[in-house]
Design an enzyme around this catalytic site. Structure first.
Site, PDB file in Angstrom:
ATOM      1  N   ASP A   1       9.729  -8.033   3.037  1.00 10.24           N
ATOM      2  CA  ASP A   1      10.081  -8.563   4.364  1.00 10.24           C
ATOM      3  C   ASP A   1      10.120 -10.094   4.388  1.00 10.24           C
ATOM      4  OD1 ASP A   1       7.385  -9.231   4.480  1.00 10.24           O
ATOM      5  OD2 ASP A   1       6.913  -7.953   6.200  1.00 10.24           O
TER       6      ASP A   1
ATOM      7  N   GLU B   1       1.562  -1.698  -0.123  1.00 10.58           N
ATOM      8  CA  GLU B   1       1.418  -2.772   0.872  1.00 10.58           C
ATOM      9  C   GLU B   1       2.076  -2.393   2.198  1.00 10.58           C
ATOM     10  OE1 GLU B   1       0.270  -6.354   0.038  1.00 10.58           O
ATOM     11  OE2 GLU B   1      -0.765  -5.386  -1.615  1.00 10.58           O
TER      12      GLU B   1
ATOM     13  N   ALA C   1      -8.203 -19.692   3.270  1.00 10.65           N
ATOM     14  CA  ALA C   1      -9.026 -19.631   2.064  1.00 10.65           C
ATOM     15  C   ALA C   1      -8.192 -19.574   0.787  1.00 10.65           C
ATOM     16  CB  ALA C   1      -9.955 -18.422   2.143  1.00 10.65           C
ATOM     17  N   GLY C   2      -6.879 -19.606   0.918  1.00 12.06           N
ATOM     18  CA  GLY C   2      -6.035 -19.599  -0.284  1.00 12.06           C
ATOM     19  C   GLY C   2      -6.241 -18.360  -1.134  1.00 12.06           C
ATOM     20  N   LEU C   3      -6.358 -17.209  -0.478  1.00 17.36           N
ATOM     21  CA  LEU C   3      -6.746 -15.993  -1.207  1.00 17.36           C
ATOM     22  C   LEU C   3      -5.579 -15.259  -1.864  1.00 17.36           C
ATOM     23  CD1 LEU C   3      -9.229 -14.527   1.434  1.00 17.36           C
ATOM     24  CD2 LEU C   3      -9.814 -15.683  -0.706  1.00 17.36           C
TER      25      LEU C   3
ATOM     26  N   CYS D   1       5.578  -9.969   9.955  1.00 27.41           N
ATOM     27  CA  CYS D   1       4.300  -9.570   9.326  1.00 27.41           C
ATOM     28  C   CYS D   1       3.300  -9.129  10.375  1.00 27.41           C
ATOM     29  CB  CYS D   1       3.653 -10.745   8.593  1.00 27.41           C
ATOM     30  SG  CYS D   1       4.627 -11.433   7.285  1.00 27.41           S
TER      31      CYS D   1
ATOM     32  N   ALA E   1       2.535 -20.035   0.932  1.00 28.64           N
ATOM     33  CA  ALA E   1       1.899 -20.672   2.091  1.00 28.64           C
ATOM     34  C   ALA E   1       0.376 -20.567   1.992  1.00 28.64           C
ATOM     35  CB  ALA E   1       2.394 -20.009   3.374  1.00 28.64           C
TER      36      ALA E   1
ATOM     37  N   HIS F   1       6.409  -9.915  -0.552  1.00 24.93           N
ATOM     38  CA  HIS F   1       6.771  -8.648   0.097  1.00 24.93           C
ATOM     39  C   HIS F   1       8.277  -8.685   0.369  1.00 24.93           C
ATOM     40  CE1 HIS F   1       2.455  -8.417   1.845  1.00 24.93           C
ATOM     41  NE2 HIS F   1       2.554  -7.545   0.865  1.00 24.93           N
TER      42      HIS F   1
ATOM     43  N   HIS G   1      -9.362  -9.238  -0.896  1.00 29.06           N
ATOM     44  CA  HIS G   1      -9.695  -9.423   0.529  1.00 29.06           C
ATOM     45  C   HIS G   1      -8.944  -8.444   1.426  1.00 29.06           C
ATOM     46  CE1 HIS G   1      -5.984 -11.826   0.307  1.00 29.06           C
ATOM     47  NE2 HIS G   1      -5.954 -11.890   1.615  1.00 29.06           N
TER      48      HIS G   1
HETATM   49  O1  SUG Z   1      -1.243 -10.492   2.177  1.00 27.23           O
HETATM   50  N1  SUG Z   1      -1.894 -13.626   3.601  1.00 27.23           N
HETATM   51  C1  SUG Z   1      -1.253 -12.348   3.683  1.00 27.23           C
HETATM   52  C2  SUG Z   1       0.078 -12.481   4.364  1.00 27.23           C
HETATM   53  C3  SUG Z   1       0.719 -11.147   4.629  1.00 27.23           C
HETATM   54  C4  SUG Z   1       2.104 -11.268   5.124  1.00 27.23           C
HETATM   55  N2  SUG Z   1       2.647  -9.992   5.393  1.00 27.23           N
HETATM   56  C5  SUG Z   1       3.936  -9.653   5.213  1.00 27.23           C
HETATM   57  N3  SUG Z   1       4.781 -10.368   4.542  1.00 27.23           N
HETATM   58  N4  SUG Z   1       4.300  -8.510   5.704  1.00 27.23           N
HETATM   59  C6  SUG Z   1      -1.078 -11.715   2.299  1.00 27.23           C
HETATM   60  O2  SUG Z   1      -0.770 -12.453   1.355  1.00 27.23           O
HETATM   61  C7  SUG Z   1      -3.750 -15.126   3.163  1.00 27.23           C
HETATM   62  C8  SUG Z   1      -5.227 -15.194   3.438  1.00 27.23           C
HETATM   63  C9  SUG Z   1      -5.847 -16.480   2.995  1.00 27.23           C
HETATM   64  O3  SUG Z   1      -5.345 -17.118   2.080  1.00 27.23           O
HETATM   65  O4  SUG Z   1      -6.888 -16.886   3.562  1.00 27.23           O
HETATM   66  C10 SUG Z   1      -3.191 -13.723   3.262  1.00 27.23           C
HETATM   67  O5  SUG Z   1      -3.894 -12.761   3.058  1.00 27.23           O
END
Ligand code: SUG
Length: 459
Positions: free
Chosen positions: A259, A174, A19-21, A380, A27, A257, A137
């Site tokens: 990590d 986080e 959903a590109g949230l 993650c 990514a 983040h 979200h």
């Molecule tokens: O919080 N992606 C997560 C990815 C979390 C990665 N975690 C670590 N690096 N530890 C975030 O950005 C994308 C959901 C979406 O676009 O639909 C998302 O929430």
């Protein structure tokens, strides 16, 4: 004292979608609108867990959250039965529906910050569920995270699951994704490196230099004030805590983040030279503190930008690899397949594991593409929990990963998960029903009792 590191991996939920949230997560932003495959996503995660468990490493699972989060839609004023709420939200607030349907709780490195009992003054193991206020979200995750952790770590003589910090950007938290514990072995006292992007309150870590630097393109997601509070709540000695600031240029390059730009395990700290504000000073201080605390030296492996530019680090997720100990002194890198496909990164890793003077001697590459397209790599997907034998014996036994549980979970995924999910499918009441049926069965499979809003509603 002997202790083990147990990787608790998040099980991907049935509504996994693109959903590109996450603004700032390259990514997530670039895969918005793609059709996802929740079944494949869950199976990819399970294959990683199985591989690590087969290496003899302790492994466990954390169940996904209930989605769509109907209670949030109702709190936003949508009424009627579940199908009516879904239909009305899809029509009048489609972005809200999408945000409340994210399976983002799979990335459990963001679920909580953990302190082993060895490092806490009261001799108990401490968790603080992350408030995740930076993204809507994700901000709806903490209540379920707390419930799940309390169901697994029930014994209050050994475990404390704190409430999340107040949900405000000053305390923006986080979780473990910005926290690294370094120690000669898991049972020894550890040095805690907490990495933040902003201070939270004026005066926290204030120096003219710290004040001058902030990302321009993307927002920081972790405050220093949050980690100061967590270290206090977890009763960690100040001498065992080091705070460092993320490099704002790295945040702007997609390092949302820490990590995504450094990874530590036992005495090894692999980091990009552009990870922090004044990286050399951070590493010098880390070395000094570690030496004082343990009498030992840290193996700080710097990755220069000329070997791996920031762009490649973010694209390949090299630093989101897990480092695991195979036998004392021999470690393996559990990396995303994307690292093997990136010429520079692959060359760097091959050279690194070829060095006989370094503990990292093997690399294993995993296809985690379903998760990676949302910015979630191997690290993650796991929350590291260090427990003594007695503590391990006190957790809810059903979440321990065994070959039998693996087989059950694979069958469970194949029975309940869809192979295609587009954003418009999130309004489908059948998806809600399927997900609830799946989660109901899962809580029985894991022996966790009633855990989810739909299970607790009538309780
Ligand atoms: O919080 N992606 C997560 C990815 C979390 C990665 N975690 C670590 N690096 N530890 C975030 O950005 C994308 C959901 C979406 O676009 O639909 C998302 O929430």
């Amino acid at each position: 004292m002997s202790a083990h590191e147990i990787n608790f991996d998040g099980l991907v939920g049935p509504t996994h979608n693109y959903a590109g949230l996450s603004h700032g997560n390259v990514a997530s932003m670039s895969h918005r609108g793609l059709v996802s495959n929740p079944r494949e996503a869950a199976l990819q995660g399970l294959a990683k867990m199985r591989f690590l468990a087969d290496l003899g490493l302790p492994q466990a699972v954390l169940p996904p959250h209930e989605r769509p989060a109907l209670w949030v839609l109702r709190a936003a004023g949508f009424t009627g039965n579940d199908a009516a709420v879904l239909a009305a939200t899809a029509k009048h607030a489609p972005q809200l529906l999408v945000a409340c349907s994210s399976a983002s709780n799979m990335w459990v490195a963001n679920a909580a910050t953990f302190t082993p009992s060895r490092d806490a003054a009261d001799g108990r193991a401490h968790f603080t569920p992350a408030n995740l206020v930076a993204k809507f979200h994700r901000s709806i995750e903490p209540p379920q995270t707390a419930r799940t952790l309390r169901a697994i770590f029930r014994d209050e003589r050994r475990f404390v699951v704190h409430d999340p910090l107040p949900a405000q950007t000053a305390f923006s938290d986080e979780g473990a994704a910005n926290h690294t514990r370094l120690a000669p072995n898991h049972g020894a006292p550890g040095l805690h490196l907490f990495v933040h992007g902003h201070r939270g309150f004026r005066g926290n870590g204030a120096s003219a230099r710290a004040r001058a630097v902030a990302p321009e393109k993307f927002a920081s997601r972790q405050s220093r004030a949050a980690f100061e509070a967590i270290a206090r709540c977890h009763l960690v000695n100040d001498k065992c805590v080091l705070h460092a600031q993320q490099n704002p240029a790295a945040i702007d390059a997609g390092v949302f983040h820490n990590d995504v730009i450094s990874v530590g395990h036992e005495n090894v700290f692999l980091h990009h030279e552009q990870a922090f504000v004044r990286t050399p000073a951070v590493i010098a201080e880390l070395r000094r503190r570690y030496r004082t605390l343990t009498g030992d030296e840290i193996v700080a492996l710097k990755v220069p930008a000329r070997a791996v530019p920031l762009r490649d680090a973010v694209k390949s997720y090299l630093f989101n690899s897990q480092i695991v100990t195979l036998t004392p002194g021999r470690m393996a890198l559990i990396a995303p397949l994307d690292c093997r496909e990136n010429r520079r990164v692959h060359a760097f890793v091959s050279e690194l594991i070829g060095r006989s003077d370094m503990p990292l001697r093997e690399a294993h590459y995993f296809d985690l593409r379903q998760s990676m397209r949302n910015g979630g790599g191997p690290a993650c997907l796991r929350l590291r929990v260090v427990l003594t034998d007695e503590e391990l014996a006190a957790i809810a036994p059903g979440v321990r990963f065994t070959p039998e549980l693996h087989e059950h979970l694979v069958a469970w995924v194949k029975q309940h998960y869809r192979e295609r999910l587009a954003l418009r499918d999130l309004a489908d009441p059948a998806l809600l029903e399927e997900s609830r049926r799946a989660l109901d069965e899962l809580t029985q499979l894991l022996g966790l009792g009633n855990l989810y809003p739909f299970q607790l509603a009538g309780a």
